[in-house]
Structures are given as C-alpha cells and as structure tokens.
Design a protein around this motif. Structure first.
Motif, short mmCIF file in Angstrom:
data_model
loop_
_atom_site.label_atom_id
_atom_site.label_comp_id
_atom_site.label_asym_id
_atom_site.label_seq_id
_atom_site.Cartn_x
_atom_site.Cartn_y
_atom_site.Cartn_z
N THR A 72 8.79 6.16 1.76
CA THR A 72 7.89 5.43 2.65
C THR A 72 7.42 4.17 1.93
O THR A 72 7.05 4.22 0.76
N PRO A 122 8.37 9.90 14.97
CA PRO A 122 7.77 9.67 13.65
C PRO A 122 7.63 10.96 12.85
O PRO A 122 7.39 12.03 13.41
N TRP A 123 7.80 10.83 11.56
CA TRP A 123 7.63 11.93 10.62
C TRP A 123 6.28 12.63 10.84
O TRP A 123 6.19 13.85 10.82
N SER A 124 5.24 11.85 11.08
CA SER A 124 3.90 12.42 11.24
C SER A 124 3.77 13.26 12.51
O SER A 124 2.86 14.08 12.61
N ASP A 125 4.67 13.07 13.49
CA ASP A 125 4.63 13.85 14.72
C ASP A 125 5.49 15.11 14.65
O ASP A 125 5.47 15.93 15.56
N THR A 155 5.03 2.23 3.52
CA THR A 155 3.65 2.06 3.97
C THR A 155 2.69 3.00 3.25
O THR A 155 1.49 2.76 3.23
N ASP A 207 1.92 5.96 4.21
CA ASP A 207 1.41 6.98 5.14
C ASP A 207 2.52 7.59 5.99
O ASP A 207 2.26 8.34 6.92
N TYR A 208 3.77 7.26 5.67
CA TYR A 208 4.96 7.78 6.35
C TYR A 208 5.09 7.31 7.80
O TYR A 208 5.92 7.81 8.54
N SER A 209 4.30 6.32 8.21
CA SER A 209 4.44 5.78 9.56
C SER A 209 5.75 5.02 9.74
O SER A 209 6.16 4.75 10.86
N SER A 253 6.73 18.75 13.51
CA SER A 253 6.26 20.00 12.95
C SER A 253 7.13 20.30 11.75
O SER A 253 8.35 20.24 11.83
N HIS A 254 6.52 20.59 10.63
CA HIS A 254 7.28 20.85 9.42
C HIS A 254 7.47 22.34 9.16
O HIS A 254 8.09 22.72 8.17
#
Length: 128
Positions: free
Chosen positions: A38, A57-60, A40, A42-44, A62-63
């Motif tokens: 990343t 997006p990575w942030s959306d 940024t 923040d992984y955005s 489920s891991h």
C-alpha cells in the motif's frame, strides 16, 4: 492487596493469556502469507478481484469466512477454558513462566473504555 499490585498482576496475566490463548492459535495462519503493498498506508489503494470478477477495496473484504471464525473462536475458548482449569497446577504454571518472559516484552495494557461501555451498557468505568 494494593491497587498497584492488582494492576501489575492483571497486566501480566492479560499479556500471558493473549499470547498463549489467542496469538498462538489459528490467528497465526491468518497472519501468515503475503501482505499487499500500500502506498497510502491505509490500504485504500489495494483492491481484490474475486473468482466472479468482482473488484472491491481491501478494506471492504471479509478476511475470515464464517467457518474460519467459528474454528478460531472455538480454539480460543478451549484454550481459555484450559488455562483457567490448569492455572493452579504447579507443572502448568512452570511452563507459563517461560511464556511470560516473552509476553512481558509487549506494551503495557490499557483499560478499554469502549469495551467496558459495550459490556455494561455505558453504566460503568473502571477507576484509574
């Protein structure tokens, strides 16, 4: 017992239990693997494309799927249960002392007011 002694013991116990009952579980498998780059911070700027071609997006993402979460929680509960059952066993405690040496290198814990408010419905705060 003096409040400072209680806090010291609680901090040591919290770090020890986090290490042997949570950290050294299936969470290690989730931690393993390739970490995306990343720029940024923040992984955005990181995206996933799934098998159906959906890009999001990575942030959306489920891991953990439900089965992984269930398995992880079972393992943690079983370890906490075992810890409480064996806490007075001298042989078990001897092994804990070795793990405590590693756990004591971690940052000191802090009272989590958001957690406390969730559990108590916002009714109580721990004295400091």
């Amino acid at each position: 017992m003096k409040p400072a002694d209680e806090e010291r013991i609680a901090a040591r116990l919290a770090k020890l239990m986090a290490m042997i009952c949570v950290r050294n579980t299936g969470i290690e498998e989730l931690h393993a693997g390739t970490v995306p780059v990343t720029h940024t911070g923040d992984y955005s700027d990181v995206f996933i494309t799934d098998a159906d071609g959906r890009k999001f997006p990575w942030s959306d993402a489920s891991h953990l799927d439900d089965d992984q979460m269930r398995s992880l929680m079972r393992q943690i509960v079983d370890r906490l249960y075992t810890f409480y059952l064996k806490a007075d066993d001298p042989g078990f405690r001897d092994h804990l002392d070795r793990w405590l040496t590693l756990a004591e290198r971690w940052d000191e814990p802090q009272v989590d007011d958001a957690f406390l408010a969730t559990i108590t419905g916002g009714e109580a705060k721990l004295p400091r």
